[in-house]
Write a protein that holds these residues in place. Sequence first.
Motif, PDB file in Angstrom:
ATOM      1  N   PRO A 185      46.174  73.148 103.171  1.00  0.00           N
ATOM      2  CA  PRO A 185      46.703  73.170 104.533  1.00  0.00           C
ATOM      3  C   PRO A 185      45.941  74.156 105.404  1.00  0.00           C
ATOM      4  CG  PRO A 185      48.224  74.179 102.968  1.00  0.00           C
ATOM      5  CD  PRO A 185      47.186  73.494 102.177  1.00  0.00           C
ATOM      6  N   LYS A 186      45.689  73.680 106.606  1.00  0.00           N
ATOM      7  CA  LYS A 186      45.095  74.586 107.588  1.00  0.00           C
ATOM      8  C   LYS A 186      46.233  75.318 108.281  1.00  0.00           C
ATOM      9  CE  LYS A 186      41.459  71.285 108.499  1.00  0.00           C
ATOM     10  NZ  LYS A 186      41.845  69.935 108.169  1.00  0.00           N
ATOM     11  N   GLY A 187      45.856  76.090 109.254  1.00  0.00           N
ATOM     12  CA  GLY A 187      46.887  76.732 110.076  1.00  0.00           C
ATOM     13  C   GLY A 187      47.716  77.723 109.297  1.00  0.00           C
ATOM     14  N   LYS A 188      47.081  78.396 108.322  1.00  0.00           N
ATOM     15  CA  LYS A 188      47.803  79.412 107.591  1.00  0.00           C
ATOM     16  C   LYS A 188      48.255  80.524 108.521  1.00  0.00           C
ATOM     17  CE  LYS A 188      45.702  81.356 104.178  1.00  0.00           C
ATOM     18  NZ  LYS A 188      44.816  81.661 103.060  1.00  0.00           N
ATOM     19  N   SER A 189      47.561  80.639 109.641  1.00  0.00           N
ATOM     20  CA  SER A 189      47.898  81.750 110.523  1.00  0.00           C
ATOM     21  C   SER A 189      48.853  81.343 111.635  1.00  0.00           C
ATOM     22  CB  SER A 189      46.627  82.347 111.113  1.00  0.00           C
ATOM     23  OG  SER A 189      45.778  81.344 111.536  1.00  0.00           O
ATOM     24  N   LEU A 190      49.440  80.181 111.496  1.00  0.00           N
ATOM     25  CA  LEU A 190      50.375  79.733 112.534  1.00  0.00           C
ATOM     26  C   LEU A 190      51.502  80.751 112.731  1.00  0.00           C
ATOM     27  CD1 LEU A 190      50.855  77.395 114.473  1.00  0.00           C
ATOM     28  CD2 LEU A 190      52.511  76.510 112.834  1.00  0.00           C
ATOM     29  N   GLY A 191      52.042  81.221 111.619  1.00  0.00           N
ATOM     30  CA  GLY A 191      53.114  82.200 111.692  1.00  0.00           C
ATOM     31  C   GLY A 191      52.660  83.450 112.427  1.00  0.00           C
ATOM     32  N   ASN A 192      51.437  83.862 112.136  1.00  0.00           N
ATOM     33  CA  ASN A 192      50.905  85.034 112.821  1.00  0.00           C
ATOM     34  C   ASN A 192      50.747  84.764 114.306  1.00  0.00           C
ATOM     35  OD1 ASN A 192      50.720  86.581 110.518  1.00  0.00           O
ATOM     36  ND2 ASN A 192      48.693  85.793 110.012  1.00  0.00           N
ATOM     37  N   GLN A 195      39.636  76.925 108.224  1.00  0.00           N
ATOM     38  CA  GLN A 195      40.169  77.819 107.191  1.00  0.00           C
ATOM     39  C   GLN A 195      39.425  79.149 107.196  1.00  0.00           C
ATOM     40  OE1 GLN A 195      39.531  74.866 104.172  1.00  0.00           O
ATOM     41  NE2 GLN A 195      41.713  74.592 103.833  1.00  0.00           N
ATOM     42  N   MET A 196      38.138  79.080 107.562  1.00  0.00           N
ATOM     43  CA  MET A 196      37.376  80.319 107.648  1.00  0.00           C
ATOM     44  C   MET A 196      37.986  81.218 108.717  1.00  0.00           C
ATOM     45  SD  MET A 196      34.922  82.074 106.367  1.00  0.00           S
ATOM     46  CE  MET A 196      33.426  81.489 105.642  1.00  0.00           C
ATOM     47  N   LEU A 197      38.393  80.602 109.811  1.00  0.00           N
ATOM     48  CA  LEU A 197      39.044  81.377 110.872  1.00  0.00           C
ATOM     49  C   LEU A 197      40.335  82.010 110.365  1.00  0.00           C
ATOM     50  CD1 LEU A 197      38.657  79.169 114.052  1.00  0.00           C
ATOM     51  CD2 LEU A 197      38.040  81.567 113.856  1.00  0.00           C
ATOM     52  N   ASP A 198      41.082  81.231 109.602  1.00  0.00           N
ATOM     53  CA  ASP A 198      42.310  81.769 109.012  1.00  0.00           C
ATOM     54  C   ASP A 198      42.012  83.009 108.184  1.00  0.00           C
ATOM     55  OD1 ASP A 198      44.091  79.995 110.064  1.00  0.00           O
ATOM     56  OD2 ASP A 198      44.130  78.675 108.325  1.00  0.00           O
ATOM     57  N   CYS A 199      40.973  82.883 107.366  1.00  0.00           N
ATOM     58  CA  CYS A 199      40.600  83.986 106.477  1.00  0.00           C
ATOM     59  C   CYS A 199      40.236  85.226 107.254  1.00  0.00           C
ATOM     60  CB  CYS A 199      39.378  83.626 105.652  1.00  0.00           C
ATOM     61  SG  CYS A 199      39.743  82.667 104.241  1.00  0.00           S
ATOM     62  N   TYR A 200      39.409  85.023 108.254  1.00  0.00           N
ATOM     63  CA  TYR A 200      38.989  86.114 109.117  1.00  0.00           C
ATOM     64  C   TYR A 200      40.140  86.930 109.595  1.00  0.00           C
ATOM     65  CZ  TYR A 200      34.231  85.255 110.726  1.00  0.00           C
ATOM     66  OH  TYR A 200      32.901  85.157 110.856  1.00  0.00           O
ATOM     67  N   ARG A 214      41.732  85.508 119.088  1.00  0.00           N
ATOM     68  CA  ARG A 214      40.494  85.999 119.671  1.00  0.00           C
ATOM     69  C   ARG A 214      39.274  85.355 119.008  1.00  0.00           C
ATOM     70  NH1 ARG A 214      40.007  92.151 119.153  1.00  0.00           N
ATOM     71  NH2 ARG A 214      39.935  91.494 116.988  1.00  0.00           N
ATOM     72  N   ASP A 215      39.290  85.333 117.683  1.00  0.00           N
ATOM     73  CA  ASP A 215      38.146  84.749 116.973  1.00  0.00           C
ATOM     74  C   ASP A 215      38.018  83.271 117.284  1.00  0.00           C
ATOM     75  OD1 ASP A 215      37.748  87.171 115.862  1.00  0.00           O
ATOM     76  OD2 ASP A 215      38.693  86.691 113.945  1.00  0.00           O
ATOM     77  N   GLU A 216      39.147  82.611 117.303  1.00  0.00           N
ATOM     78  CA  GLU A 216      39.123  81.181 117.542  1.00  0.00           C
ATOM     79  C   GLU A 216      38.539  80.898 118.921  1.00  0.00           C
ATOM     80  OE1 GLU A 216      42.747  79.217 118.497  1.00  0.00           O
ATOM     81  OE2 GLU A 216      42.203  77.424 117.370  1.00  0.00           O
ATOM     82  N   HIS A 217      38.973  81.694 119.869  1.00  0.00           N
ATOM     83  CA  HIS A 217      38.503  81.495 121.238  1.00  0.00           C
ATOM     84  C   HIS A 217      36.996  81.674 121.325  1.00  0.00           C
ATOM     85  CE1 HIS A 217      38.718  81.409 125.550  1.00  0.00           C
ATOM     86  NE2 HIS A 217      37.927  82.463 125.579  1.00  0.00           N
ATOM     87  N   SER A 218      36.508  82.781 120.761  1.00  0.00           N
ATOM     88  CA  SER A 218      35.074  83.011 120.923  1.00  0.00           C
ATOM     89  C   SER A 218      34.276  82.004 120.093  1.00  0.00           C
ATOM     90  CB  SER A 218      34.705  84.449 120.569  1.00  0.00           C
ATOM     91  OG  SER A 218      35.178  84.759 119.297  1.00  0.00           O
ATOM     92  N   TYR A 219      34.884  81.541 119.015  1.00  0.00           N
ATOM     93  CA  TYR A 219      34.176  80.545 118.201  1.00  0.00           C
ATOM     94  C   TYR A 219      34.112  79.204 118.923  1.00  0.00           C
ATOM     95  CZ  TYR A 219      33.439  77.165 114.460  1.00  0.00           C
ATOM     96  OH  TYR A 219      32.975  76.134 113.707  1.00  0.00           O
ATOM     97  N   ARG A 220      35.249  78.777 119.453  1.00  0.00           N
ATOM     98  CA  ARG A 220      35.279  77.475 120.134  1.00  0.00           C
ATOM     99  C   ARG A 220      34.376  77.468 121.361  1.00  0.00           C
ATOM    100  NH1 ARG A 220      37.918  75.152 116.696  1.00  0.00           N
ATOM    101  NH2 ARG A 220      40.130  75.414 116.236  1.00  0.00           N
ATOM    102  N   ARG A 221      34.322  78.602 122.023  1.00  0.00           N
ATOM    103  CA  ARG A 221      33.476  78.677 123.210  1.00  0.00           C
ATOM    104  C   ARG A 221      32.010  78.867 122.841  1.00  0.00           C
ATOM    105  NH1 ARG A 221      36.638  79.776 127.873  1.00  0.00           N
ATOM    106  NH2 ARG A 221      38.351  78.333 127.511  1.00  0.00           N
ATOM    107  N   GLY A 222      31.757  79.073 121.569  1.00  0.00           N
ATOM    108  CA  GLY A 222      30.375  79.248 121.139  1.00  0.00           C
ATOM    109  C   GLY A 222      29.841  80.647 121.378  1.00  0.00           C
ATOM    110  N   TYR A 223      30.740  81.621 121.647  1.00  0.00           N
ATOM    111  CA  TYR A 223      30.257  82.986 121.825  1.00  0.00           C
ATOM    112  C   TYR A 223      29.831  83.602 120.494  1.00  0.00           C
ATOM    113  CZ  TYR A 223      32.542  82.725 126.365  1.00  0.00           C
ATOM    114  OH  TYR A 223      32.923  82.349 127.619  1.00  0.00           O
ATOM    115  N   ALA A 224      30.483  83.147 119.466  1.00  0.00           N
ATOM    116  CA  ALA A 224      30.183  83.751 118.176  1.00  0.00           C
ATOM    117  C   ALA A 224      30.186  82.675 117.112  1.00  0.00           C
ATOM    118  CB  ALA A 224      31.239  84.805 117.841  1.00  0.00           C
ATOM    119  N   GLY A 225      29.287  82.785 116.185  1.00  0.00           N
ATOM    120  CA  GLY A 225      29.303  81.865 115.061  1.00  0.00           C
ATOM    121  C   GLY A 225      30.267  82.423 114.033  1.00  0.00           C
ATOM    122  N   LEU A 226      30.542  81.629 113.037  1.00  0.00           N
ATOM    123  CA  LEU A 226      31.365  82.141 111.956  1.00  0.00           C
ATOM    124  C   LEU A 226      30.440  82.676 110.879  1.00  0.00           C
ATOM    125  CD1 LEU A 226      34.019  79.358 111.554  1.00  0.00           C
ATOM    126  CD2 LEU A 226      34.331  81.620 112.502  1.00  0.00           C
TER     127      LEU A 226
END
Lengths: 438, 515
Positions: free
Chosen positions: A11-18, B51-56, B76-88
């Motif tokens: 499952p993705k979205g593990k950080s949904l709760g966060n 999932q990498m974003l989740d891990c981060y 924050r990470d998701e935003h900069s990643y989606r906008r292409g400001y930062a790679g993963l």
Amino acid sequence: MRYFVDRRENPKGKSLGNRQRFVKRARNRIKEVVDRSLKDRSIKDLSTGETITIPTKGIEEPKFFNDGRTGKKDRVFPGNKEFIPGDTIPRPEGGGGKGQGKEASEDGEGQDDFSFTLTRDEFLDLFFEDLELPDMVKKSLTDVKNFQTKHAGYRTSGTTSNISLVRTMRQSLGRRTALKRPKKEELDQVEEEIKELEAKSRLGAKQKARLEELRALHEKMLRKRAVVGFIDPIDVRYHAFEKVPQPNSKAVMFCLMDVSGSMGEREKDLAKRFFLLLHLFLDRRYEYTEIVFIRHTHVASEVDEETFFYGRESGGTVVSRALDEMKKVQRERYPTDIWNIYGAQVSDGDNTSGDSGNCISLLNNDILPFVQYYTYIEVVDENEMEIVRNGEGGSSLWKAYRQVREGWPLFKMGKIAQAGDIYGVFRELFAKDLKGAS
Amino acid sequence: MTKQDTQPLFTRSEWTFDLMSTVYDAIEDIAHNDLGLDTYPNQIEIISSEQMLDCYSSIGLPLMYKHWSFGKRFVRDEHSYRRGYAGLAYEIVINSSPCISYNMEDSSMAMQTLVMAHAAFGHNHFFKNNYLFQQWTDAEGILEYLSFARDYISKCEERHGRERVEDILDAAHALMDQGVFRYRRPPKLSKEALHKKVKEREEYEERTYNDLWRTVPVNEEEKEEPDPSEVERKKRREMFKLPEENLLYFLEKNSPILATWEREILRIVRNIAQYFYPQKQTKVMNEGCATFVHYTIMNRLYDKGLITEGAMLEMLHSHTSVVFQPEFDDQRYNGINPYALGFNMMTDIKRMCMDPTDEDREWFPDIAGNGDWRATLLDAWANYRDESFILQYLSPHLMRKMRFFAIHDDANKSNLEIAAIHNNAGYRDVRNALAESYNLSLQEPDIQVMDVNMKGNRTLYLRHRVKNGVTLYEAQRDEVMKHLKVLWGYEIVLRGLDQQTNEEIYMATTKTSFD
């Protein structure tokens, strides 16, 4: 030793709760932006738009860290070009210097400005907070859709009441044909022949053989018919039903607003919130909702939303012109057999003397007969909360409309002074409908 | 076998598990038999970018309790990643046994090769062999502990409400940097069964402490200062084991107001802080080691003909951008790149071992020309942290190459002064200054619990030893103190005393009126 593990299907979205915790945390700041965005976004946009981008400044996580602007320290940098020991260079902008300062600001102050996207539900939740909707209603506004049960083919399981005879028989026929179940006519024919032969007193050898043959055949047929039933459980078919969104009829919402000088920022903002709520409400009930914006001073015209809320018009106030315009637009474009018509009028109640009588007759004779519902909202001064609470007294328009109300149950009126009042009034005005809806 | 008669292991950029497995074996062969690396078993997990974003967002740990700050990081990470400001990042690796590394599904086979060499062997070896990690972390227990922590905190949320848990976590996070033992070794992370015993013991301790607290009358005649008599002070010091630098530990043991579960949360945060403490002290070495290892392995694979020129070029491209060090006046300059410094130093050590100059012989008589760069590096990786590593191995040659210079920054003066540059007179000064900048005990404020007012208002007294006049960032300092008050329950006084003269430089307090 090593293992490879494929986690992609996890499952993705593990950080949904966060994320939810974060939105809750940042609520106040986000709320400001939501409120501000109300001014910049159109009514339709708000109710259908999925996302909104929000710059959020500093949800701080403080730490003890060294202030780069104080004390003495030595720092090392790469890329010397011309410096020699003893050189002095002016302190770069920002005082703190980058070196350690940067590290310290990673989670602290510094440039922690970032923006993100609220989902539609998150947005609406925050938006409605001001209107103080009970959660149940909020829910029905944001996600409930009306469904109707529709036939959706056949299936092999179900309840007895849903058996489809036609389908079941068709299946049965196919199976009987395929398995060569002796038909009733065939059986009858054999039986008749047997009877005929038995009826004869004397039989020749040939006939005797024939009789034997027929009896064997008869027995075989009976056995076959017993084995291959007329209707087998596997033939049974049931009607399948599916819930599909109800094909709703259309609704049009007329927004009438006084835009003369007395309607300031605050009044328009309140009006916008009221219209928005009404729109969301209609949008939920009808598949398709249109909005007609009519503004008036001493003249009235149909305008787009932008002009409606942000136009800087001024002049006297003749309310009946707006009602005239509504009548005209309705005649031209919104026949009552196709459209459910709603009217909502917002005003501060000022009207040219003598015009209120025109309004009464227009409403009574021309408008109320074709609308589903008509509401009049009066925006009063914040200091006049008392009037909101108990007063039936009020402006000239209010007094005139009270007479209209006597004869028309579908005509409702209310007063608001601040955002928090809107929902209460709205609920009062639409109480019956809301009850039916939730 | 010559290069010509070997087939490359892969020629296309798509990866498959079979292919990764084959390449893994080739890498492992070089890592263990050529470089002499010693690694934990590897568990390589392929994950999607989401999932990498989740891990981060949960500071790179696979199992983490829930907290809004991780959500903030995610957003924050998701935003900069989606906008292409930062790679993963291409990988995240966890100091555990088995050593877990996450590889991204969108990486090409060449990148997967690089990442495996980097994470599954470079970092893995470092985690397993560096003395700090060996002494201070428990690679076997960490995952189990994290899963315990997550469950425990979620149970607390159910039982005591999210808000109360959040208050405690917020406060604990604010003190995370002051929640580690810097000098004495922490106890091993306890597994859940063991954990219960520990908890029982703690409860007992708590009860005994509470007896002490119970005898304290809080009345109108509160004394501002703790009892000054020497005997009393000595008694307090013994009872509270003062001074104590681990603020979280002190609060966990001694706070008069916390419930047992709240103490447990402090303990969890403290344990996680402690787990990361070695990583904080070895950024340069850890990244340097992983980068040096992947670079060496890539070249060996190429020499053996196991990877194509194309794959090699792709890896080199990535390698080059990782070790890129912009100069101080470059727009992109963002501090010294630990990958660059570590990799350069390790490459330089290899050079000194194999091909020393007279200067190297003079500066590094022990290793110059010893001919065994492998053993030299293995030794360095095992026995140093950033500060001591730089002090020991940064050569004049590299200082010249990177054109290092030291600036003396005195806040009282309007100009910065160039203190030393890469010349004979300056090598030692530059090297010392650079090493110091990795000395956490200098970079992080030294704040300790000094005293407790036991007979009066229970004020907690802290001391900040101010070094070279560097004070705390005030706005945040006051916020942290409010958090401290949440955990202690009573007022806090923080005094900044000059390290040398013991003169009071500032005083901060949570008391609204101080007289």
